[in-house]
Motif scaffolding. Structure first.
Motif, mmCIF file in Angstrom:
data_model
loop_
_atom_site.group_PDB
_atom_site.id
_atom_site.type_symbol
_atom_site.label_atom_id
_atom_site.label_comp_id
_atom_site.label_asym_id
_atom_site.label_seq_id
_atom_site.Cartn_x
_atom_site.Cartn_y
_atom_site.Cartn_z
ATOM 1 N N PRO A 3 0.832 -1.210 0.000
ATOM 2 C CA PRO A 3 0.000 0.000 0.000
ATOM 3 C C PRO A 3 0.863 1.254 0.000
ATOM 4 N N LYS A 4 0.309 2.271 -0.629
ATOM 5 C CA LYS A 4 0.982 3.559 -0.710
ATOM 6 C C LYS A 4 0.054 4.644 -0.183
ATOM 7 N N ARG A 5 0.597 5.811 0.057
ATOM 8 C CA ARG A 5 -0.201 6.937 0.508
ATOM 9 C C ARG A 5 -1.347 7.155 -0.468
ATOM 10 N N GLY A 6 -2.525 7.340 0.060
ATOM 11 C CA GLY A 6 -3.700 7.579 -0.762
ATOM 12 C C GLY A 6 -4.460 6.313 -1.139
ATOM 13 N N ASP A 7 -3.850 5.136 -0.930
ATOM 14 C CA ASP A 7 -4.537 3.879 -1.227
ATOM 15 C C ASP A 7 -5.640 3.639 -0.201
ATOM 16 N N ARG A 8 -6.654 2.907 -0.625
ATOM 17 C CA ARG A 8 -7.738 2.523 0.255
ATOM 18 C C ARG A 8 -7.213 1.521 1.278
ATOM 19 N N ALA A 9 -7.648 1.637 2.507
ATOM 20 C CA ALA A 9 -7.252 0.704 3.557
ATOM 21 C C ALA A 9 -8.307 -0.395 3.666
ATOM 22 N N ALA A 10 -7.868 -1.643 3.601
ATOM 23 C CA ALA A 10 -8.787 -2.768 3.736
ATOM 24 C C ALA A 10 -8.897 -3.145 5.208
ATOM 25 N N PRO A 11 -10.107 -3.435 5.671
ATOM 26 C CA PRO A 11 -10.237 -3.820 7.080
ATOM 27 C C PRO A 11 -9.688 -5.220 7.322
ATOM 28 N N PRO A 12 -9.161 -5.478 8.499
ATOM 29 C CA PRO A 12 -8.704 -6.834 8.807
ATOM 30 C C PRO A 12 -9.918 -7.743 8.955
ATOM 31 N N PRO A 13 -9.738 -9.037 8.737
ATOM 32 C CA PRO A 13 -10.882 -9.938 8.888
ATOM 33 C C PRO A 13 -11.305 -10.046 10.355
ATOM 34 N N ARG A 14 -12.606 -10.187 10.566
ATOM 35 C CA ARG A 14 -13.115 -10.446 11.902
ATOM 36 C C ARG A 14 -12.853 -11.909 12.243
ATOM 37 N N GLN A 15 -13.006 -12.244 13.496
ATOM 38 C CA GLN A 15 -12.808 -13.634 13.914
ATOM 39 C C GLN A 15 -13.736 -14.534 13.100
ATOM 40 N N GLY A 16 -13.147 -15.588 12.502
ATOM 41 C CA GLY A 16 -13.916 -16.524 11.708
ATOM 42 C C GLY A 16 -13.995 -16.173 10.232
ATOM 43 N N GLU A 17 -13.638 -14.953 9.864
ATOM 44 C CA GLU A 17 -13.670 -14.549 8.463
ATOM 45 C C GLU A 17 -12.356 -14.897 7.769
ATOM 46 N N TYR A 18 -12.414 -14.870 6.454
ATOM 47 C CA TYR A 18 -11.229 -15.072 5.630
ATOM 48 C C TYR A 18 -10.664 -13.715 5.234
ATOM 49 N N ASP A 19 -9.355 -13.657 5.121
ATOM 50 C CA ASP A 19 -8.656 -12.471 4.626
ATOM 51 C C ASP A 19 -8.657 -12.547 3.101
#
Length: 117
Positions: A3-19
Motif C-alpha cells: 500500500p501507498k499513501r492515498g490507497d484505500r485501507a482494507a479492514p482486517p478480517p473479523r474472527q472466523g472470516e477469511y482475509d
C-alpha cells in the motif's frame, strides 16, 4: 503490492472470516475497476466471500468453477477455485486457502473472463 499513501485501507478480517488478498497486480487493477463501476455489488461480493467462501448450497452467482478451472495450483498447493458473479459480465475468481484462512483473488474484472469462452 504494498500500500501507498492515498490507497484505500482494507479492514482486517473479523474472527472466523477469511482475509482477501490479490494473487497479482492485474487482479488488483481489475478489483479497482469493479469498485469504480459497481461499488455496491462489489461490497456485497466482498462480504459474502470473507464470511462464507464456500456457500452451501451454492448459487448461480456464487459457486465453484467446473472442470479444469475447479482447482488451481498456487504457492505449491492445489486449491479450490470459486466464482462470484458481481454483474452480468463482472466476475471475481478466487482460491480458498483454509490453512491460512485466506482467499486469493485470481481474477477480478468488469468483463467475462476469457478462460471460460
Amino acid at each position: 503490492m504494498s500500500p501507498k499513501r492515498g490507497d484505500r485501507a482494507a479492514p482486517p478480517p473479523r474472527q472466523g472470516e477469511y482475509d482477501i488478498r490479490f494473487a497479482d497486480n492485474q487482479v488488483a487493477a481489475g478489483w479497482e475497476q469493479l469498485c469504480a463501476q459497481t461499488a455496491g455489488n462489489t461490497r456485497r461480493a466482498w462480504e459474502a466471500i470473507t464470511t462464507d467462501p464456500r456457500p452451501k448450497p451454492s448459487s448461480e452467482r456464487h459457486h465453484q468453477l467446473k472442470h479444469t478451472l475447479a482447482t488451481r495450483a498456487y504457492r505449491g498447493r492445489i486449491l479450490e477455485q470459486w466464482q462470484y458473479e458481481v454483474t452480468g459480465g463482472g466476475r471475481i475468481w478466487y482460491l480458498v486457502d483454509d490453512a491460512t484462512r485466506t482467499v486469493w483473488l485470481t481474477y477480478a474484472g468488469t468483463g467475462h473472463p476469457k478462460a471460460t469462452d
